[in-house]
Design a protein around this motif. Structure first.
Motif, mmCIF file in Angstrom:
data_model
loop_
_atom_site.group_PDB
_atom_site.id
_atom_site.type_symbol
_atom_site.label_atom_id
_atom_site.label_comp_id
_atom_site.label_asym_id
_atom_site.label_seq_id
_atom_site.Cartn_x
_atom_site.Cartn_y
_atom_site.Cartn_z
ATOM 1 N N VAL A 96 0.859 -1.179 0.000
ATOM 2 C CA VAL A 96 0.000 0.000 0.000
ATOM 3 C C VAL A 96 0.899 1.234 0.000
ATOM 4 N N ALA A 97 0.435 2.294 -0.654
ATOM 5 C CA ALA A 97 1.192 3.555 -0.734
ATOM 6 C C ALA A 97 0.533 4.587 0.169
ATOM 7 N N LEU A 98 1.319 5.166 1.079
ATOM 8 C CA LEU A 98 0.807 6.147 2.033
ATOM 9 C C LEU A 98 1.799 7.300 2.163
ATOM 10 N N PRO A 99 1.318 8.532 2.345
ATOM 11 C CA PRO A 99 2.235 9.663 2.544
ATOM 12 C C PRO A 99 2.915 9.583 3.903
ATOM 13 N N VAL A 100 4.090 10.193 4.013
ATOM 14 C CA VAL A 100 4.885 10.105 5.247
ATOM 15 C C VAL A 100 4.203 10.762 6.434
ATOM 16 N N SER A 158 3.115 14.947 -1.974
ATOM 17 C CA SER A 158 2.675 15.419 -3.283
ATOM 18 C C SER A 158 1.681 14.439 -3.893
ATOM 19 N N GLN A 159 0.580 14.966 -4.406
ATOM 20 C CA GLN A 159 -0.467 14.101 -4.944
ATOM 21 C C GLN A 159 0.023 13.320 -6.158
ATOM 22 N N ASP A 160 0.845 13.935 -7.005
ATOM 23 C CA ASP A 160 1.295 13.224 -8.210
ATOM 24 C C ASP A 160 2.253 12.080 -7.854
ATOM 25 N N VAL A 161 3.036 12.225 -6.765
ATOM 26 C CA VAL A 161 3.924 11.138 -6.335
ATOM 27 C C VAL A 161 3.104 9.970 -5.807
ATOM 28 N N LEU A 162 2.085 10.255 -5.010
ATOM 29 C CA LEU A 162 1.208 9.195 -4.502
ATOM 30 C C LEU A 162 0.514 8.477 -5.651
ATOM 31 N N THR A 163 0.099 9.223 -6.665
ATOM 32 C CA THR A 163 -0.561 8.636 -7.830
ATOM 33 C C THR A 163 0.382 7.695 -8.575
ATOM 34 N N LYS A 164 1.623 8.128 -8.753
ATOM 35 C CA LYS A 164 2.596 7.278 -9.448
ATOM 36 C C LYS A 164 2.867 5.994 -8.659
ATOM 37 N N ALA A 165 2.941 6.118 -7.345
ATOM 38 C CA ALA A 165 3.181 4.932 -6.521
ATOM 39 C C ALA A 165 2.015 3.955 -6.636
ATOM 40 N N ASP A 218 10.162 13.275 2.353
ATOM 41 C CA ASP A 218 9.528 14.580 2.120
ATOM 42 C C ASP A 218 9.766 15.395 3.370
ATOM 43 N N GLY A 219 10.446 16.538 3.246
ATOM 44 C CA GLY A 219 10.842 17.271 4.421
ATOM 45 C C GLY A 219 11.904 16.499 5.181
ATOM 46 N N VAL A 220 11.938 16.685 6.483
ATOM 47 C CA VAL A 220 12.879 15.954 7.343
ATOM 48 C C VAL A 220 12.080 15.308 8.471
ATOM 49 N N ARG A 221 12.155 13.969 8.562
ATOM 50 C CA ARG A 221 11.506 13.229 9.648
ATOM 51 C C ARG A 221 12.587 12.712 10.585
ATOM 52 N N VAL A 222 12.473 13.118 11.837
ATOM 53 C CA VAL A 222 13.445 12.740 12.861
ATOM 54 C C VAL A 222 12.821 11.650 13.732
ATOM 55 N N VAL A 223 13.483 10.498 13.796
ATOM 56 C CA VAL A 223 12.946 9.342 14.512
ATOM 57 C C VAL A 223 13.733 9.134 15.798
ATOM 58 N N GLY A 224 13.012 9.056 16.928
ATOM 59 C CA GLY A 224 13.656 8.845 18.220
ATOM 60 C C GLY A 224 13.831 7.375 18.544
#
Length: 832
Positions: free
Chosen positions: A658-662, A685-692, A781-787
């Motif tokens: 399944v494709a989901l945004p971050v 981005s909607q076009d990136v989700l569509t391509k996925a 997309d952007g910067v996601r910081v994981v603890g």
């Protein structure tokens, strides 16, 4: 007797108001200064007038023409280069040799008695009579001393205080005999006060001064420009104002709409076809031009607003001038003495400080504090495309002219002879703009298949199904009744990729539009049976087995939108009992505000629970997104609805991706892992989700905002397809939505937006990376910081607005809140 109006000055002290128009065309209470002068001449019998022009001469000639509308005969004497006050009149000598003539400036406001001045001239047998006025501060003018009979004894041009010997100044209004032109050299720069008059006075020529008891204001500075308007409104000038006096001092022109709940404290003037909404406060000496719109909550005091300006809610304008075709967006402030030129955009919450000059065609970014004048640069010019396509307010930011240019640019990126699909929602604005789009496309050799009013999902489907080069869909902005979105589609019916958007923006920016030759003008067609084709293909590809056997009852809300055009041909074949509401097209209310949406969802919930339906679905006005209500009548929030749909699909398919945004909660990973499904994280981005979603092994995609993609039918967001898929899934699983929701872990995901100047966005992201230290980073997309505990924060700059968005998820609500607060401080400090 003829008159000469001198209208060749540049008015440099009045810039930026005169940066793109000559000073005589500046409006004083909605009439150009020069028009007031011409009306004064007409009143005193001067029907034949010569206008001397030089700076932007064509604009003056085009505006006044031959003078027929004023009941006068106008001719023009054009200077190739500035010739001075006397040289410009000499340039018109051929029209002035027959009789005495009057000379008057085209950029000063006065009600002087010209008839009496001419009588004074004749009685004294003067060669030249100079109009004089006593003023408190003569430093900016030529001062003159006359004897008891009015004969001039001495004068001095623009003295210092140490040189002042009189308070009587030269108004620039003269009555002259034609032979005075013999004293002016042709083709040279010559001034009356500096060159000709001193020479004539030395020769003993009869020069007289007519001391006028009148109003006279040389409109040469911003201060005098504001003063002249205030004096007109307070009745100090003998000039009639257009319109009628609605209440003492409150003048309203023809066609203006003023809400009874607006607060008006005169003297003030509201121009023709202006619109003032409830809750607006207009204070003393405010002037609104023609077609100005002032929205609820705006405050204006001593503000001069030129034609076609949009003033958004909660704005504050004090003692300033706003040029024509400018947009002042919500919450913006423009302070005392500030001048905003023509065709500018002052974005939301921007602050323009006292005395700042914003030159024409500039954009002040949202939230900016501007303390210095904006002359060359354009501050924070936003991209053409935003998250919803090209968006803006109807007939303010998005006009038919803009629609034509956009469609022409889009057509230029395509091959001649290809086909583009067009569609719209039910609104009148979308219908009007679509007509402009179609004209531009066919004029650029692009064939058009017009679907008229149709769901966006059907437009996407038809674009991808047919051999089309793309599509254009126009809709009312969701939640903004006065906004509109122009959505450009690629050959698959998806939103244009960012690369294609940039290509279109380049063509639009250069304005290098392709036009068809006469034999290449393209065709406009209306394809038949599009809805039937869409319905047939949908039911062929979406699994609805078991639906009839389940005997489901469902409540649908069409939101007065175009989904109701498809559902009648669909529902009978699905095999469910359906109760529908809001299924009539509502042209007057083509979208819904958040309060309206929540109210209708509450009513939908009440209908679901009272009718004992399996669930309820509310479509958005273009059928693209859906909201869910469970069997108990409780709203299923969009983020939970995504998890519910994900759980249903994954439980049935037991494999794939399944494709989901971050920005989606990581609870989605737990759901997928339980059912043996993998997650592919994408950008927002909607076009990136569509391509996925178009990849062969992807079984489902969703954006967390009510948008779902069903790859077995379409690679784009489709609310109608999502509804049909949900019916089949619920029928086969034999579980209710609330039961499915309860078996999914609770997510603790919070979001916040932090205002960030455009210029600081790069710095913000650098500081975020530095602050992350050794923690795991994800830059999908952007910067996601994981603890270490699995908690994470995502920092993402908005592509269209001056804000940075933050998402934070933790093991519990307190941890998520603490994480959000920590990183909001990082972003705020970096952006300050």
């Amino acid at each position: 007797m003829k008159a000469v109006v001198m209208a060749g000055g540049e008015g440099t002290r009045l810039r930026p108001m005169t940066a793109n128009q000559p000073k005589p065309l500046l409006p004083l209470v909605n009439r150009p200064i020069m028009e007031h002068v011409l009306r004064l001449l007409k009143k005193h019998g001067f029907s034949e007038t010569v206008v001397t022009v030089q700076f932007l001469a064509a604009l003056i000639r085009n505006y006044f023409g031959d003078g027929e509308e004023l009941g006068m005969s106008l001719s023009y004497a054009t200077e190739e280069v500035p010739l001075g006050t006397a040289g410009s009149v000499k340039n018109a000598e051929a029209a002035l040799r027959d009789d005495r003539f009057l000379v008057i400036s085209g950029d000063a406001l006065t009600d002087i008695d010209l008839t009496d001045m001419v009588r004074f001239h004749e009685r004294n047998g003067a060669l030249v009579t100079i109009g004089l006025k006593r003023v408190p501060n003569p430093l900016e003018f030529g001062i003159i001393i006359v004897d008891d009979e009015g004969r001039i004894q001495r004068f001095l041009e623009k003295p210092t205080w140490g040189q002042v010997f009189s308070d009587t100044v030269n108004t620039g209004i003269y009555v002259m005999e034609p032979e005075v032109l013999d004293h002016v050299a042709a083709g040279e720069v010559v001034d009356w006060s500096g060159d000709v008059f001193p020479k004539l006075l030395a020769e003993g020529a009869p020069l007289y001064g007519y001391v006028a008891d009148c109003y006279w204001e040389d409109v040469g500075t911003h201060e005098s420009y504001l003063k002249a308007q205030a004096d007109m409104l307070s009745g100090q000038v003998g000039i009639e104002l257009d319109g009628f006096e609605m209440s003492p001092g409150v003048w309203v022109a023809e066609g203006a709409e003023v809400d009874a709940e607006a607060v008006l404290k005169g003297p003030l003037y509201i121009g023709d076809y202006a619109k003032v909404e409830a809750g607006v406060e207009l204070r003393e000496y405010t002037v609104l031009g023609s077609n100005v719109v002032v929205k609820e909550g705006a405050f204006l005091h001593r503000a001069i607003v030129h034609d076609n300006v949009f003033v958004a809610p909660s704005t504050n304008l004090r003692g300033c001038v706003v040029g024509k075709n400018t947009d002042i967006m919500a919450g913006a402030r423009v302070e005392e003495g500030a001048i905003v030129g023509d065709e500018c955009v002052i974005e939301a919450e921007a602050y323009v400080s006292s005395g700042v000059k914003v030159y024409p065609f500039k954009t002040i970014e949202a939230g900016a504090v501007v303390n210095t004048s904006v002359i060359w640069e354009s501050r924070g010019q936003r991209n053409l495309f935003g998250p919803r396509g090209v968006s803006g307010l109807v007939n303010v930011e998005i006009t038919p002219e803009l629609a034509v240019r956009l469609a022409s640019a889009y057509a230029t990126t395509l091959k001649k002879g290809t086909t583009v699909v067009t569609g719209r929602d039910v609104s009148r604005a979308a219908r009007t703009l679509k007509r402009a789009v179609i004209s531009a496309l066919t004029a650029s050799a692009i064939n058009v298949q017009d679907l008229e009013a149709t769901p966006l999902t059907v437009a996407r489907f038809e674009t991808g199904r047919e051999d089309c080069a793309g599509g254009i869909y126009i809709r009312t902005t969701y939640g903004e009744t006065q906004g509109v979105d122009i959505i450009f589609l690629d050959p698959d019916g998806a939103d244009l990729s960012q690369a294609a958007q940039r290509k279109l923006e380049r063509v639009f920016g250069r304005q290098e539009y392709r036009r068809a030759f006469p034999g290449e003008i393209a065709e406009l067609t209306y394809p038949p049976r599009v809805v039937e084709t869409y319905t047939r293909d949908l039911l062929d590809r979406i699994d609805i087995s078991g639906v009839r056997e389940a005997g489901l009852k469902i409540v649908l809300d069409c939101a007065g939108g175009v989904a109701s055009l498809v559902l009648p041909s669909l529902l009978g074949r699905v095999g469910v009992e359906v109760l529908t509401r809001n299924n009539a097209l509502d042209e007057a209310n083509p979208t819904e505000t958040l309060p309206e949406r929540m109210r209708d969802l509450e009513r939908l919930g009440a209908l679901v629970s009272s009718s004992r339906a399996a669930f309820g679905v509310r479509f958005d006005p273009v059928g693209e997104r859906i909201s869910l209500v469970d069997e108990n009548g409780e709203l299923v929030a969009d983020d939970r609805a995504l998890l519910v749909m994900l759980d249903l699909v994954a439980a049935e398919r037991r494999g794939g991706r399944v494709a989901l945004p971050v920005t989606t909660t990581r609870v989605a990973e737990q759901v997928c892992r339980f059912h043996g499904v993998q997650v592919e994280w994408t950008s927002t981005s909607q076009d990136v989700l569509t391509k996925a979603a178009a990849r062969p092994d992807v079984i489902f995609a969703g954006d967390g905002r009510g948008g779902f993609l069903m790859p077995e039918f379409s690679g784009t967001v489709d609310g109608i397809a999502a509804f049909v898929r949900l019916v089949g899934l619920v029928a086969r699983t034999r579980l209710t939505l609330s039961q499915i929701d309860r078996r999914i872990p609770v997510a603790h995901l919070l979001r916040r937006s932090v205002p960030t100047p455009w210029a600081a966005k790069g710095s913000v992201m650098r500081h975020v990376v530095e602050a992350a230290g050794s923690r795991t980073l994800d830059t999908t997309d952007g910067v996601r910081v994981v603890g270490d505990d699995g908690g994470w924060v995502l920092v993402l700059p908005d592509p269209a607005e001056a804000v940075t968005h933050l998402w934070a998820e933790g093991p519990d609500a307190d941890a998520a809140q603490e994480l959000l607060e920590e990183w909001a401080v990082v972003v705020e400090r970096a952006g300050s």
